[in-house]
Design a protein around this motif. Structure first.
Motif, PDB file in Angstrom:
ATOM      1  N   ASP A 189       0.934  -1.263   0.022  1.00  0.00           N
ATOM      2  CA  ASP A 189       0.105  -0.024  -0.001  1.00  0.00           C
ATOM      3  C   ASP A 189       0.865   1.293  -0.194  1.00  0.00           C
ATOM      4  N   ILE A 190       2.055   1.326   0.804  1.00  0.00           N
ATOM      5  CA  ILE A 190       2.920   2.420   0.719  1.00  0.00           C
ATOM      6  C   ILE A 190       3.490   2.733  -0.480  1.00  0.00           C
ATOM      7  N   ASP A 191       3.827   1.558  -1.400  1.00  0.00           N
ATOM      8  CA  ASP A 191       4.395   1.717  -2.596  1.00  0.00           C
ATOM      9  C   ASP A 191       3.540   2.235  -3.617  1.00  0.00           C
ATOM     10  N   ALA A 192       2.252   1.718  -3.446  1.00  0.00           N
ATOM     11  CA  ALA A 192       1.281   2.273  -4.448  1.00  0.00           C
ATOM     12  C   ALA A 192       0.715   3.746  -4.166  1.00  0.00           C
ATOM     13  N   VAL A 193       0.556   3.961  -2.763  1.00  0.00           N
ATOM     14  CA  VAL A 193       0.209   5.605  -2.616  1.00  0.00           C
ATOM     15  C   VAL A 193       1.516   6.472  -3.268  1.00  0.00           C
ATOM     16  N   ARG A 194       2.579   6.035  -2.730  1.00  0.00           N
ATOM     17  CA  ARG A 194       3.974   6.775  -3.287  1.00  0.00           C
ATOM     18  C   ARG A 194       3.802   6.972  -4.713  1.00  0.00           C
ATOM     19  N   THR A 195       3.433   5.804  -5.479  1.00  0.00           N
ATOM     20  CA  THR A 195       3.651   6.033  -7.097  1.00  0.00           C
ATOM     21  C   THR A 195       2.249   6.707  -7.483  1.00  0.00           C
ATOM     22  N   LEU A 196       1.376   7.004  -6.653  1.00  0.00           N
ATOM     23  CA  LEU A 196       0.149   7.787  -7.134  1.00  0.00           C
ATOM     24  C   LEU A 196       0.763   9.297  -6.869  1.00  0.00           C
ATOM     25  N   LEU A 197       1.512   9.433  -5.696  1.00  0.00           N
ATOM     26  CA  LEU A 197       1.840  10.891  -5.530  1.00  0.00           C
ATOM     27  C   LEU A 197       3.078  11.436  -6.523  1.00  0.00           C
ATOM     28  N   ALA A 198       3.833  10.295  -6.853  1.00  0.00           N
ATOM     29  CA  ALA A 198       5.078  10.564  -7.725  1.00  0.00           C
ATOM     30  C   ALA A 198       4.603  11.023  -9.149  1.00  0.00           C
ATOM     31  N   ARG A 199       3.338  10.417  -9.410  1.00  0.00           N
ATOM     32  CA  ARG A 199       2.792  10.839 -10.712  1.00  0.00           C
ATOM     33  C   ARG A 199       2.597  12.444 -10.984  1.00  0.00           C
ATOM     34  N   GLY A 200       2.132  12.836  -9.887  1.00  0.00           N
ATOM     35  CA  GLY A 200       2.005  14.433  -9.969  1.00  0.00           C
ATOM     36  C   GLY A 200       0.705  14.877 -10.745  1.00  0.00           C
ATOM     37  N   THR A 201      -0.105  13.968 -11.060  1.00  0.00           N
ATOM     38  CA  THR A 201      -1.200  14.317 -11.892  1.00  0.00           C
ATOM     39  C   THR A 201      -2.324  14.264 -10.933  1.00  0.00           C
ATOM     40  N   ASP A 202      -2.605  14.080  -9.820  1.00  0.00           N
ATOM     41  CA  ASP A 202      -3.498  14.018  -9.030  1.00  0.00           C
ATOM     42  C   ASP A 202      -3.240  15.237  -7.658  1.00  0.00           C
ATOM     43  N   ARG A 203      -4.191  15.944  -7.578  1.00  0.00           N
ATOM     44  CA  ARG A 203      -3.806  17.026  -6.458  1.00  0.00           C
ATOM     45  C   ARG A 203      -4.141  16.682  -5.169  1.00  0.00           C
ATOM     46  N   VAL A 204      -5.008  15.587  -5.028  1.00  0.00           N
ATOM     47  CA  VAL A 204      -5.711  15.139  -3.709  1.00  0.00           C
ATOM     48  C   VAL A 204      -5.685  13.852  -3.900  1.00  0.00           C
ATOM     49  N   VAL A 205      -4.846  13.022  -3.031  1.00  0.00           N
ATOM     50  CA  VAL A 205      -5.198  11.700  -2.842  1.00  0.00           C
ATOM     51  C   VAL A 205      -5.830  11.345  -1.479  1.00  0.00           C
ATOM     52  N   SER A 206      -6.856  10.613  -1.712  1.00  0.00           N
ATOM     53  CA  SER A 206      -7.719  10.374  -0.459  1.00  0.00           C
ATOM     54  C   SER A 206      -7.575   8.775  -0.122  1.00  0.00           C
ATOM     55  N   LEU A 207      -7.228   8.531   0.928  1.00  0.00           N
ATOM     56  CA  LEU A 207      -7.125   7.384   1.667  1.00  0.00           C
ATOM     57  C   LEU A 207      -8.509   7.290   2.338  1.00  0.00           C
ATOM     58  N   VAL A 208      -9.292   6.217   1.672  1.00  0.00           N
ATOM     59  CA  VAL A 208     -10.783   6.030   2.179  1.00  0.00           C
ATOM     60  C   VAL A 208     -10.774   4.496   2.836  1.00  0.00           C
ATOM     61  N   GLY A 209     -11.549   4.534   3.970  1.00  0.00           N
ATOM     62  CA  GLY A 209     -11.903   3.292   4.583  1.00  0.00           C
ATOM     63  C   GLY A 209     -12.620   3.586   5.897  1.00  0.00           C
ATOM     64  N   PRO A 210     -13.102   2.500   6.413  1.00  0.00           N
ATOM     65  CA  PRO A 210     -13.965   2.759   8.009  1.00  0.00           C
ATOM     66  C   PRO A 210     -12.901   2.910   8.940  1.00  0.00           C
ATOM     67  N   GLY A 211     -13.381   3.439  10.110  1.00  0.00           N
ATOM     68  CA  GLY A 211     -12.521   3.722  11.120  1.00  0.00           C
ATOM     69  C   GLY A 211     -11.830   2.579  11.656  1.00  0.00           C
ATOM     70  N   GLY A 212     -10.449   2.717  11.895  1.00  0.00           N
ATOM     71  CA  GLY A 212      -9.801   1.596  12.392  1.00  0.00           C
ATOM     72  C   GLY A 212      -9.056   0.747  11.517  1.00  0.00           C
ATOM     73  N   ILE A 213      -9.168   1.138  10.215  1.00  0.00           N
ATOM     74  CA  ILE A 213      -8.542  -0.001   9.145  1.00  0.00           C
ATOM     75  C   ILE A 213      -7.295   0.407   8.866  1.00  0.00           C
ATOM     76  N   GLY A 214      -6.651   1.529   9.466  1.00  0.00           N
ATOM     77  CA  GLY A 214      -5.335   1.998   9.369  1.00  0.00           C
ATOM     78  C   GLY A 214      -4.902   3.063   8.504  1.00  0.00           C
ATOM     79  N   LYS A 215      -5.848   3.991   8.131  1.00  0.00           N
ATOM     80  CA  LYS A 215      -5.843   5.206   7.199  1.00  0.00           C
ATOM     81  C   LYS A 215      -4.576   6.014   7.704  1.00  0.00           C
ATOM     82  N   SER A 216      -4.690   6.547   9.139  1.00  0.00           N
ATOM     83  CA  SER A 216      -3.876   7.265   9.487  1.00  0.00           C
ATOM     84  C   SER A 216      -2.338   6.669   9.506  1.00  0.00           C
ATOM     85  N   ARG A 217      -2.338   5.547   9.807  1.00  0.00           N
ATOM     86  CA  ARG A 217      -0.943   4.685   9.810  1.00  0.00           C
ATOM     87  C   ARG A 217      -0.363   4.807   8.488  1.00  0.00           C
TER      88      ARG A 217
END
Length: 870
Positions: A186-214
């Motif tokens: 997941d870390i690699d996948a989100v880093r890849t999204l951020l590295a592309r530079g085409t998305d201004r907002v990347v939202s990590l979405v999921g229920p409470g307790g699933i580890g979004k903040s971590r």
């Protein structure tokens, strides 16, 4: 300061150069294998004298490695020891030291003496080696062990869920206090999204307790190289009003809102052309503010936002990343006994259980139960951690059996929630159901706190509560059950609830019908705290009060919200007014304005006093006074004067009168005579009332007005009086503001030495207050003096360093009293190369380095400790 090659963990290598060249290369290889930075003389900046180089490198290093063979090394003329011994002597006592001695038939006598001294040093580890290859393996292993030990030591105190531990750390990404498990892909996948530079907002979405903040924390830590201008972590957990999004972002970016410009404009300016990543954690509760992000990334196109939220923001430019549960054992079989093939969910359970029982592991007897637990909890990390905490009292079989019996009933009771929300809520319900009544009621009462709280605050809340006489033991039990976290902030032990647990606790408190009572107790505690601290804001103790209030800011916000929510509107107004100086120094006017507008809306249902109405209108008009001055604003502040006067608060009336005079000047220079008369009237009243802080700051306004009108003698007289009044009370803030203006005017009048002394003095005061705007002004002042003395390189470097601070904290308004730029332009004509070189160097200076360049050498020691954390 001579910078090391990069900013990773730095390992200083000390040895003779020629004799141990092969060994040095081996040590360098070992350090780089661990992705650390070797700090070695041969890698350094050659124009610097050798002793200056290694002194500077040692000051910036984290670990000392000494390699000793046969030679003691050369002793330079006028020196008593060789560089080899001098480097060891200069290494701080607290710096870890790894010492390696090569086996040899002969050794210089002085080196033998040094090694004997090292053997007696309890801060150094001492080992022998034979060959360079042996040394490489030893160093790599020892460094890895050292880092592991330091990591284990930090786990007990580091706390990612808490806000940063001091004002200087605000906005930094928290470091996880436990290992992150199962999120590598997941870390690699989100880093890849951020590295592309085409998305201004990347939202990590999921229920409470699933580890979004971590996941957001780990991604932010992994992306520092992609965002050279900074990564900021903005905690939105206690932010419930959409109107507070911008003030909160500004707070974490270090932008001071004094009301003189629109906050959105300041943030946009601070982010302009900067490649930054801003993490916005827990966005779901203010999702209506999502369009604000579109406005921000439109005006700051190089900024990227990483958001955690339970729901999609649904704004353009958003890329949604669904955060999945941890992998669970396949099929319906038991958990794997082989660590290499275990699922992430089971690995997490084992890791957290080992915090309680160091010998806990998957066995043939418990493998099936662990698999059942993880499947029943659907791979939700927080749910698994809560279950793992129960190994203190239950076996895995007991946990599995109780979950099988309780979880279906509990999830059925919350059918209105999405599936995994139900599981998480039910898991907390189950975990809490195992607590005795007093501990359960304490947990629910703790829901009123924002982000973190102290034991004193808990005990104050406990008066008349069932757990009141057992607060310490009950709190300890909640910590043991992983329902409460603990850490240290500013030297104080503090506690916190995870956002999901706080939400649960507050919901239960409301269901019990006790929310109003506990909120009242919370507000009363923080009202009393403010009443103790507020008097120090105007004089002695100002710096300490600002720091303490900053640490309590989340609960100050909650206290105001509780007062308004429970219709204690007059108390809310008094609370806000008593902290006026704090809002001014720290720059929170936009935030206070939101609260006061809410208060004014509620007055239709709940009557308020004239004084409260005046307070609310004063804060509501403050930003308008600077940004959009008009006849209506002047009239509104006039109404504040009337209301304060009729309520008998002459002190507040005089402050409102001074604000009205300021609005006149902002609106039209034709009103300067009337403005001056009102300011003078306010000064007399404030002096009679003993409000020295307001008296001094109003004298500053009179001085600025006189300067604009060309009456420099009058301006100096007002600045003198302001400084005298402020210094007599120990008011660092106003002393700094008045002194800097006086220094600038003295500089313009040709009194260079007087100006230089005061620029240095105000710079030192601003550092003590962590007042970065004042630091920028001080650097600009010293820049002007350097330019007047034809110090082209130094002046240019300071000018750029001050500009970097201005830009970062959003101070972009035209400075009417600037003095340094004309002289710098003159120097450019005489010595363009030095100016260009200074500007290049200034762009790379840290705040501490810029201050050190500005200060006389004897003044540096007075602030060096403060600046180490900047």
């Amino acid at each position: 300061m001579i910078r090391t090659p990069d900013q990773r963990i730095r390992v200083f290598v000390s040895s003779t150069l020629r004799e141990l060249s092969d060994e040095r290369e081996a040590v360098r290889s070992a350090i780089e294998r661990l992705r650390l930075a070797p700090v070695m003389f041969e890698l350094g900046a050659r124009p610097h004298p050798p002793r200056d180089l290694y002194r500077s490198y040692l000051a910036q290093s984290d670990v000392f490695v000494g390699i000793y063979g046969a030679s003691y090394g050369w002793v330079a003329p006028e020196e008593e020891v060789s560089g080899l011994e001098d480097e060891y002597n200069l290494a701080p006592r607290e710096m870890p030291k790894l010492i390696y001695v090569k086996d040899t038939d002969s050794r210089d006598e002085r080196l033998t003496g040094l090694i004997s001294r090292i053997q007696a040093d309890d801060t150094a580890a001492y080992l022998h080696f034979h060959t360079a290859a042996d040394l490489e393996d030893q160093v790599a292993g020892d460094l890895a062990m050292l880092l592991a030990e330091r990591f284990d030591e930090s786990r007990a105190t580091a706390e990612p869920e808490l806000e940063p531990e001091a004002p200087t750390l605000i906005g930094r990404v928290p470091v996880p206090y436990t290992p992150t498990i199962g999120r590598e892909a997941d870390i690699d996948a989100v880093r890849t999204l951020l590295a592309r530079g085409t998305d201004r907002v990347v939202s990590l979405v999921g229920p409470g307790g699933i580890g979004k903040s971590r996941l957001a924390i780990e991604t932010a830590l992994a992306c520092g190289d992609m965002f050279p201008d900074g990564v900021y972590f903005v905690l939105l957990e206690g932010v419930l009003e959409p109107g507070l999004l911008l003030p909160t972002i500004a707070y974490y970016l270090g932008i001071r809102d004094n009301g003189e410009a629109a906050l959105e404009e300041r943030i946009a300016h601070a982010l302009a052309e900067r490649r930054v990543l801003i993490v916005l954690d827990n966005f779901e509760q203010i999702v209506d503010a999502a369009p604000v992000l579109v406005r921000l990334y439109t005006v700051a196109p190089t900024a990227t936002f990483l958001v955690t939220s339970r729901i999609v923001l649904r704004i353009r430019g958003e890329r949604v990343f669904e955060v999945s549960p941890l992998t669970m054992p396949a099929g319906d079989g038991p958990a794997s006994l082989d660590r290499a093939t275990r699922s992430a969910a089971v690995t997490l359970f084992v890791d957290r259980a080992r915090a309680i029982d160091a010998d806990f592991d998957v066995t043939a007897d418990n493998a099936g139960d662990l698999a059942d637990i993880c499947r029943r909890l659907e791979g939700l990390p927080l749910a698994i951690e809560l279950a793992a905490a129960k190994v203190r009292i239950l076996s895995p079989a007991g946990i599995a059996e109780r979950l099988e019996r309780s979880l279906p009933l509990l999830t059925a009771a919350v059918r209105d929630l999405p599936e995994r929300h139900r599981t998480m809520r039910a898991t907390i319900d189950w975990s809490v159901s195992l607590l005795p009544d007093t501990q359960r009621e304490l947990l629910e009462d703790l829901g009123v706190f924002a982000t973190r709280f102290t034991l004193d605050a808990v005990e104050a809340l406990g008066a008349g509560r069932s757990w009141g006489d057992d607060a310490i033991d009950a709190l300890t039990a909640l910590i043991d059950g992983s329902l409460v976290k603990q850490g240290e902030v500013g030297g104080r032990r503090v506690f916190s609830l995870l956002a999901m647990v706080r939400e649960y606790a507050l919901g239960r408190l409301k269901d019990r019908g006790d929310a109003v009572q506990v909120r009242r107790a919370h507000a009363d505690y923080y009202r009393a705290l403010v009443q103790r601290l507020a008097p120090g804001l105007g004089g002695d103790g100002q710096a300490e009060a600002v720091v303490r209030l900053g640490l309590e800011l989340p609960n100050l916000r909650a206290a105001v919200r509780h007062l308004i929510y429970t219709n204690r509107l007059d108390d809310a107004g008094d609370f806000a007014w008593s902290l006026l100086i704090y809002w001014w120094i720290s720059g929170f006017f936009a935030e206070v304005r939101v609260w006061m507008l809410e208060l004014l809306e509620k007055q239709h249902d709940e009557p308020i006093t004239q004084r409260t109405r005046a307070i609310a209108w004063f804060f509501a008009l403050w930003g308008e006074m600077w940004q959009r001055p008009s006849e209506q604003v002047i009239a509104g502040l006039g109404e504040c004067v009337r209301l304060f006067t009729e309520s008998g608060d002459e002190d507040a009336a005089a402050m409102a009168l001074a604000a009205r005079a300021t609005a006149r000047v902002q609106f039209s220079h034709l009103d300067t005579d009337k403005a001056e008369a009102e300011l003078r009237e306010a000064v007399v009243t404030l002096s009679e009332r003993g409000n020295t802080w307001a008296e001094a700051i109003t004298e500053v306004s009179l001085g600025r007005l006189a300067w604009v009108r060309g009456a420099t003698d009058d301006a100096l007289a007002h600045f003198d009086r302001a400084t005298s009044v402020a210094e007599a009370r120990g008011d660092l803030f106003t002393t700094s503001v008045a002194g800097n203006l006086r220094a600038r005017l003295n500089f313009q009048l040709g009194r260079i030495e007087d100006a230089e002394r005061e620029f240095v003095h105000t710079l030192l005061l601003s550092i003590r207050l962590h007042y970065e705007e004042g630091v920028a002004y001080g650097l600009e002042g010293v820049c002007a003096v350097a330019a007047a003395h034809s110090e082209a390189w130094r002046a240019a470097a300071l000018a750029v360093a001050a500009g970097v601070i201005r830009r970062r904290i959003g101070i972009f308004d035209v400075e009417a009293f600037t003095v340094h730029t004309p002289y710098l332009e003159i120097l450019r004509g005489h010595d363009p190369q030095s100016v260009d070189a200074g500007q290049t160097a200034g762009a790379d200076l840290t705040v501490a380095e810029a201050v050190q360049l500005a200060l006389p050498e004897h003044e540096w020691d007075t602030v060096a400790d403060i600046l180490r954390t900047w």
